[in-house]
Design a protein around this motif. Structure first.
Motif, PDB file in Angstrom:
ATOM      1  N   LYS A 241       0.817  -1.217   0.000  1.00  0.00           N
ATOM      2  CA  LYS A 241       0.000   0.000   0.000  1.00  0.00           C
ATOM      3  C   LYS A 241       0.856   1.274   0.000  1.00  0.00           C
ATOM      4  CE  LYS A 241      -2.033  -1.120   3.869  1.00  0.00           C
ATOM      5  NZ  LYS A 241      -1.304  -2.374   4.168  1.00  0.00           N
ATOM      6  N   THR A 242       1.802   1.347   0.909  1.00  0.00           N
ATOM      7  CA  THR A 242       2.645   2.537   0.998  1.00  0.00           C
ATOM      8  C   THR A 242       3.485   2.683  -0.270  1.00  0.00           C
ATOM      9  OG1 THR A 242       2.697   2.496   3.401  1.00  0.00           O
ATOM     10  CG2 THR A 242       4.532   3.610   2.320  1.00  0.00           C
ATOM     11  N   THR A 243       3.979   1.579  -0.771  1.00  0.00           N
ATOM     12  CA  THR A 243       4.763   1.609  -2.014  1.00  0.00           C
ATOM     13  C   THR A 243       3.924   2.213  -3.141  1.00  0.00           C
ATOM     14  OG1 THR A 243       5.905  -0.383  -1.257  1.00  0.00           O
ATOM     15  CG2 THR A 243       6.099   0.155  -3.594  1.00  0.00           C
TER      16      THR A 243
ATOM     17  N   ALA B   2      -3.054  10.069   1.906  1.00  0.00           N
ATOM     18  CA  ALA B   2      -2.987   9.939   3.361  1.00  0.00           C
ATOM     19  C   ALA B   2      -2.645   8.495   3.705  1.00  0.00           C
ATOM     20  CB  ALA B   2      -4.314  10.356   3.985  1.00  0.00           C
ATOM     21  N   ASP B   3      -1.426   8.301   4.226  1.00  0.00           N
ATOM     22  CA  ASP B   3      -0.944   6.954   4.532  1.00  0.00           C
ATOM     23  C   ASP B   3      -1.198   6.656   6.009  1.00  0.00           C
ATOM     24  OD1 ASP B   3       0.241   4.497   4.441  1.00  0.00           O
ATOM     25  OD2 ASP B   3       2.228   5.220   3.851  1.00  0.00           O
ATOM     26  N   GLU B   4      -2.194   5.827   6.297  1.00  0.00           N
ATOM     27  CA  GLU B   4      -2.560   5.446   7.669  1.00  0.00           C
ATOM     28  C   GLU B   4      -2.684   6.677   8.576  1.00  0.00           C
ATOM     29  OE1 GLU B   4      -2.762   2.096   8.505  1.00  0.00           O
ATOM     30  OE2 GLU B   4      -1.553   1.070   6.990  1.00  0.00           O
ATOM     31  N   PRO B   5      -3.493   7.657   8.195  1.00  0.00           N
ATOM     32  CA  PRO B   5      -3.500   8.932   8.940  1.00  0.00           C
ATOM     33  C   PRO B   5      -4.048   8.826  10.360  1.00  0.00           C
ATOM     34  CG  PRO B   5      -5.309   8.891   7.381  1.00  0.00           C
ATOM     35  CD  PRO B   5      -4.465   7.668   7.093  1.00  0.00           C
TER      36      PRO B   5
HETATM   37 MG   LIG Z   1       2.256   1.177   4.774  1.00  0.00          MG
END
Ligand SMILES: [Mg+2]
Ligand SMILES: Nc1ncnc2c1ncn2[C@@H]1O[C@H](COP(=O)(O)OP(=O)(O)OP(=O)(O)O)[C@@H](O)[C@H]1O
Length: 223
Positions: free
Chosen positions: A46-48, A167-170
């Motif tokens: 996901k972050t990638t 928004a990454d795991e905000p």
């Molecule tokens: Mg991640």
């Protein structure tokens, strides 16, 4: 035309001469105004994927279009310009500058905007007011609670008037109730200004608010 389009994205990381295939042919189109969640287990990519859509990282192969613009052959300066002009970022750990005041943190996001310093200050004040933090403008981020710091990060992301916010795991570092407030704030912005939000999250509270949930499993979109 899609606001963001990724076509056949592969991403490999090389560790000790072995290659790890993290994204395996991702295709995704995101439209203006969406409140979209990318969900999937830890390590699924996901972050990638968010970093690639945010022009912070390049795929090993495939194409990325931001607002119809092909970004894959851009130089790092050109990519920095796309980020500054078109994308807002909100991270799990807020990523504020501890030595800058709250309002300076928000203004920093406007560094590359062709606006006067008076105009920038006014925009930053408006953004802080929108997240309910006007009275904290002169404080340092570490004098604020986690939820308040994340509000500053949201102000910093939207003050640019970006095409979309990543928004990454905000809400991952926030308690349930504070997380709810943060989500409500982003949803309100989405509804009132049609700002597009793209999340990576496990948080059911965000998933419940999403227009669309894209599930990733081991580097592939699950259909
Ligand atoms: Mg991640
Ligand atoms: N810079 C890197 N170098 C090598 N491997 C990496 C790098 N960044 C990520 N990875 C690996 O890529 C895979 C996907 O990582 P990613 O951070 O995209 O997952 P994620 O879905 O965001 O997970 P989480 O829910 O835990 O945040 C993981 O196996 C991770 O170890």
């Amino acid at each position: 035309m899609a606001l963001v389009e990724v076509k056949d994205i592969f991403k490999n990381y090389f560790l000790n001469k072995t290659s790890l295939e993290v994204l395996k042919g991702i295709n995704l189109k995101i439209n203006q105004g969406e409140f979209l969640v990318i969900s999937g287990p830890s390590g699924s990519g996901k972050t990638t994927l968010l970093n690639i859509m945010g022009c912070m990282d390049k795929p090993s192969s495939g194409e990325v279009f931001i607002d119809g613009q092909k970004t894959i052959n851009m130089t790092s300066d050109e990519l920095a310009d796309v980020r500054a002009q078109k994308i807002g970022f909100v991270f799990q750990n807020f990523n504020l500058f501890p030595v800058l005041s709250v309002i300076e943190n928000v203004e920093y996001s406007l560094l590359f905007k062709p606006w006067s310093s008076i105009e920038k200050r006014k925009k930053a004040q408006e953004a802080l007011s929108m997240v309910g933090l006007s009275e904290f403008a002169r404080h340092k981020p570490l004098e604020l609670s986690g939820g308040q710091q994340q509000r500053v990060a949201i102000a910093r992301a939207i003050v640019r008037e970006p095409l979309f916010v990543l928004a990454d795991e905000p809400t991952a570092n926030l308690d349930h109730k504070t997380g709810e407030g943060i989500i409500a704030l982003m949803k309100k912005r989405n509804q009132q200004h049609k700002t597009t939000f793209i999340f990576s999250t496990h948080d059911q509270k965000i998933i419940d608010q999403a227009d669309r949930v894209v599930k990733i499993w081991d580097g592939e979109i699950q259909l």
